[in-house]
Scaffold this motif. Sequence first.
Motif, PDB file in Angstrom:
ATOM      1  N   ALA A  83       1.428  11.729  19.765  1.00  0.00           N
ATOM      2  CA  ALA A  83       0.343  10.911  19.227  1.00  0.00           C
ATOM      3  C   ALA A  83       0.537  10.661  17.745  1.00  0.00           C
ATOM      4  N   LYS A  86       3.112   7.894  17.390  1.00  0.00           N
ATOM      5  CA  LYS A  86       2.719   6.587  17.906  1.00  0.00           C
ATOM      6  C   LYS A  86       1.562   5.964  17.141  1.00  0.00           C
ATOM      7  N   CYS A  87       0.672   6.806  16.622  1.00  0.00           N
ATOM      8  CA  CYS A  87      -0.549   6.299  16.001  1.00  0.00           C
ATOM      9  C   CYS A  87      -0.583   6.710  14.531  1.00  0.00           C
ATOM     10  N   PHE A  90      -3.844   8.606  13.555  1.00  0.00           N
ATOM     11  CA  PHE A  90      -3.843   9.992  14.007  1.00  0.00           C
ATOM     12  C   PHE A  90      -2.883  10.829  13.158  1.00  0.00           C
ATOM     13  N   GLU A 183       4.500  -0.395  10.833  1.00  0.00           N
ATOM     14  CA  GLU A 183       3.161  -0.784  10.389  1.00  0.00           C
ATOM     15  C   GLU A 183       3.190  -1.141   8.903  1.00  0.00           C
TER      16      GLU A 183
END
Length: 234
Positions: A83, A86-87, A90, A183
């Motif tokens: 997680a 991926k995030c 988070f 990102e």
Amino acid sequence: MLFGIKSIYWILINSVISFAYLFIISKILGKKQIAQLEFIDYAVGISLGSIAAEMAIDYDSPFYYYLIAMSIFFALALIVSIAGRKCAFFKRILKGKPLTLIYDGKINYETLKKSKIDTNDLLSMLREKGYFDVNDVAYAIFETSGELSVLPKGNRRPVVIEDIDNEKVKPSSLSNVLIVDGEISYSGLAEADKSEDWLKERLKISSDEELENVILATYDSEKDELTAHLKDGN
């Protein structure tokens, strides 16, 4: 005497099983240096080690109870790790973000308080990096691992061949981080005084898939140089 031999035999078997299972888990979770470990890594490691040690000497409870408990900790640690990759949101919750304690040669007191270290701690960390005078430091960044990264002032940095031909020493500056793990960093764009359209145009990005292929993109405003590292290596 027979009971004692059986107990030793059982402890031996459990110790081997717990060690082997712990070894497998550690290999799957991946290697990290001590400085790279986050708090959650420490907590999981201590918990798994405690469970494994308890399993080795407890011959009253079924050994698979401990394997189940270790598997649960392993699964949760793996979920958190995936997680976090991926995030980005988070990841920030888990690891936080680097804090700039010294910016352009000046100590940022508010950031220093936020990092929960005092001035003496900062000076000690600088000395560990070989800087005994804070005035020699242009930037100091407190990383999420607890390490301090230091960029010296232009007249204090190590001399390289390129500097020999230059009469004037160039000031040090930090590159702006514009993309991390696919990102866009809008704070980095703001610091560089650039727009998202400019970034995509310079990188020739036209889709989200192409953006996700960028691992890291940095911009050097002095050289007007944009550098990108891609997943496919191109």
